[in-house]
Design an enzyme around this catalytic site. Structure first.
Site, PDB file in Angstrom:
ATOM      1  CG  ASN A  28      -1.989   0.869   1.400  1.00  0.00           C
ATOM      2  OD1 ASN A  28      -2.536   1.041   2.469  1.00  0.00           O
ATOM      3  ND2 ASN A  28      -2.410   1.487   0.328  1.00  0.00           N
ATOM      4  CB  CYS A  79      -3.666   5.866   6.508  1.00  0.00           C
ATOM      5  SG  CYS A  79      -2.793   4.852   5.323  1.00  0.00           S
ATOM      6  N   GLY A  80      -3.611   2.901   8.476  1.00  0.00           N
ATOM      7  CA  GLY A  80      -2.753   2.013   9.267  1.00  0.00           C
ATOM      8  C   GLY A  80      -1.410   1.736   8.620  1.00  0.00           C
ATOM      9  CG  ASN A  81      -1.004  -0.869   5.293  1.00  0.00           C
ATOM     10  OD1 ASN A  81      -0.712  -1.661   6.191  1.00  0.00           O
ATOM     11  ND2 ASN A  81      -1.853  -1.181   4.317  1.00  0.00           N
ATOM     12  CG  ASN A 137     -10.115   4.442   8.332  1.00  0.00           C
ATOM     13  OD1 ASN A 137     -10.029   3.708   9.313  1.00  0.00           O
ATOM     14  ND2 ASN A 137      -9.436   4.202   7.240  1.00  0.00           N
ATOM     15  CG  ASN A 159     -11.845   2.326   3.639  1.00  0.00           C
ATOM     16  OD1 ASN A 159     -11.259   2.689   2.625  1.00  0.00           O
ATOM     17  ND2 ASN A 159     -11.965   3.105   4.710  1.00  0.00           N
ATOM     18  CB  CYS A 187      -6.713  -1.310   3.465  1.00  0.00           C
ATOM     19  SG  CYS A 187      -7.443  -0.027   4.511  1.00  0.00           S
ATOM     20  N   GLY A 188      -4.290  -1.194   6.017  1.00  0.00           N
ATOM     21  CA  GLY A 188      -3.965  -1.524   7.409  1.00  0.00           C
ATOM     22  C   GLY A 188      -5.149  -1.456   8.354  1.00  0.00           C
ATOM     23  CB  THR A 189      -7.757   1.122   9.022  1.00  0.00           C
ATOM     24  OG1 THR A 189      -7.854   1.502   7.649  1.00  0.00           O
ATOM     25  CG2 THR A 189      -6.950   2.150   9.781  1.00  0.00           C
TER      26      THR A 189
HETATM   27  N1  LIG Z   1      -4.733   2.463   3.267  1.00  0.00           N
HETATM   28  C1  LIG Z   1      -5.159   2.921   4.515  1.00  0.00           C
HETATM   29  C2  LIG Z   1      -6.475   3.604   4.636  1.00  0.00           C
HETATM   30  C3  LIG Z   1      -6.482   4.899   3.831  1.00  0.00           C
HETATM   31  C4  LIG Z   1      -7.730   5.677   4.024  1.00  0.00           C
HETATM   32  C5  LIG Z   1      -8.941   5.022   3.448  1.00  0.00           C
HETATM   33  N2  LIG Z   1      -8.884   4.878   2.023  1.00  0.00           N
HETATM   34  C6  LIG Z   1     -10.170   5.881   3.842  1.00  0.00           C
HETATM   35  O1  LIG Z   1     -10.595   6.746   3.057  1.00  0.00           O
HETATM   36  O2  LIG Z   1     -10.678   5.669   4.938  1.00  0.00           O
HETATM   37  C7  LIG Z   1      -4.807   1.979   5.646  1.00  0.00           C
HETATM   38  O3  LIG Z   1      -3.762   1.326   5.534  1.00  0.00           O
HETATM   39  O4  LIG Z   1      -5.483   1.948   6.671  1.00  0.00           O
END
Ligand SMILES: N[C@@H](CCC[C@H](N)C(=O)O)C(=O)O
Length: 319
Positions: A12, A76-78, A164, A200, A227-229
């Site tokens: 990511n 954004c976790g990652n 998020n 997401n 996606c980390g979260t």
């Molecule tokens: N890639 C991310 C999350 C990025 C934000 C997501 N697209 C949103 O709009 O909530 C992760 O690693 O968490």
């Protein structure tokens, strides 16, 4: 000239721009425009988002994340793992508090997950199951392992904000490989009455006890390697259904590699440790007027990461 680091967590990928020492004088519009133009995959850089690192009165630094469509995300976790590495190395510390839009989060350096792969552990918190916090417009308080009328007749979802917004569904291999996720995700990320701010969308496949696969369509981006979260949210959902246990390490495989998640529950409040790579690809200088890369310097960290990725693919190939 804008100095940036291209980095990734589980593939990511992000452009990290440090505004702590250097005042670029970006307006909010500039940040959104930079995200759209520099992240475009048609250009030399291309990324899933931009991480802006700023000074903070509440922590060692502040991270703001913009998706590739120019929208700002609360977390954004990652990206936080990459920001954690950058901030810790810059300040010469092993752990820190990083301010994000809705929470000040603990980050720390961890033992390498795989030989030569810089690894960070970041806190994913707060967690809310109130659907109003996503928001999801339905006449109920929470949605845990339930159908969302008008979205899918076959799947049950859990909705949660970390903070998020995410919806996750446990699916079969065939369902992951079908077009279903794309169809649903485009629906809830276009004009729609359920998720006015988009969401997401993750599909989880249960592999073995303590091992899951997660594929995510990210709001503001589309399908990403990981996606980390979403992986944190998915790990939590597998604990809610009794497939995994709070406190145990869960290996989460994704299309870009793998991470580990540990779900914690204290006084009815959940949080998740997200542990994984924070890999630097290259440093670049971009001409702000033309948005062209004028200088680039590789970090040579990707080869070590590829070994982790190959391992993850082998595990996925046998499941
Ligand atoms: N890639 C991310 C999350 C990025 C934000 C997501 N697209 C949103 O709009 O909530 C992760 O690693 O968490």
């Amino acid at each position: 000239m804008i100095e940036l680091i291209k980095c990734h967590g589980s593939g990511n990928d992000f452009l990290l721009i440090d505004e702590m020492d250097r005042d670029y004088g970006f307006t909010e519009e500039n940040r959104a425009e930079l995200a759209k133009s520099l992240c475009s995959r048609e250009t030399e850089l291309g990324a899933d988002g931009i991480l802006f690192i700023l000074t903070s009165e509440q922590g060692a630094a502040r991270m703001r994340v913009f998706n590739s469509d120019g929208s700002e995300a609360s977390m954004c976790g990652n990206g936080l793992r990459c920001a954690a590495r950058y901030i810790c190395e810059k300040l010469g510390v092993e752990e820190a508090i990083v301010e994000t839009m809705k929470a000040n989060l603990q980050v720390k350096k961890e033992e390498d997950l795989f030989s030569g792969v810089p690894t960070y552990n970041v806190e994913i918190s707060p967690v809310s199951f109130r659907i109003a916090d996503l928001p999801l417009i339905m006449d109920q308080e929470e949605l845990i392992q339930e159908k969302i009328p008008g979205l899918s007749d076959e799947l049950t979802f859990t909705a949660l904000a970390v903070p998020n917004p995410h919806i996750v569904a446990i699916v079969t291999k065939d369902q992951v490989e079908s077009d279903l996720q794309k169809e649903l995700s485009e629906k809830v990320n276009g004009p729609n009455e359920l998720f006015p701010d988009g969401v997401n969308v993750s599909f989880i496949r249960l592999l073995e006890k303590g091992e899951i696969y997660v594929r995510t369509f990210e709001r503001g981006v589309g399908f990403t390697n990981a996606c980390g979260t979403a992986m944190s949210s998915s790990s939590l959902v597998t604990c809610l259904i009794g497939e995994n246990q709070v406190g145990d390490s869960i290996s989460v495989y994704n299309n870009g590699g793998m991470v580990q998640c540990v779900v914690h529950k204290v006084n009815e409040h959940y949080s998740i440790d997200l542990i994984g790579n924070a890999t630097y690809m290259y440093k670049a200088t971009v001409d702000a007027a033309t948005l062209k890369v004028v200088e680039k310097q590789e970090f040579n960290e990707q080869a070590a990461y590829e070994k982790l990725r190959e391992h993850a693919q082998t595990v996925l190939g046998t499941n």
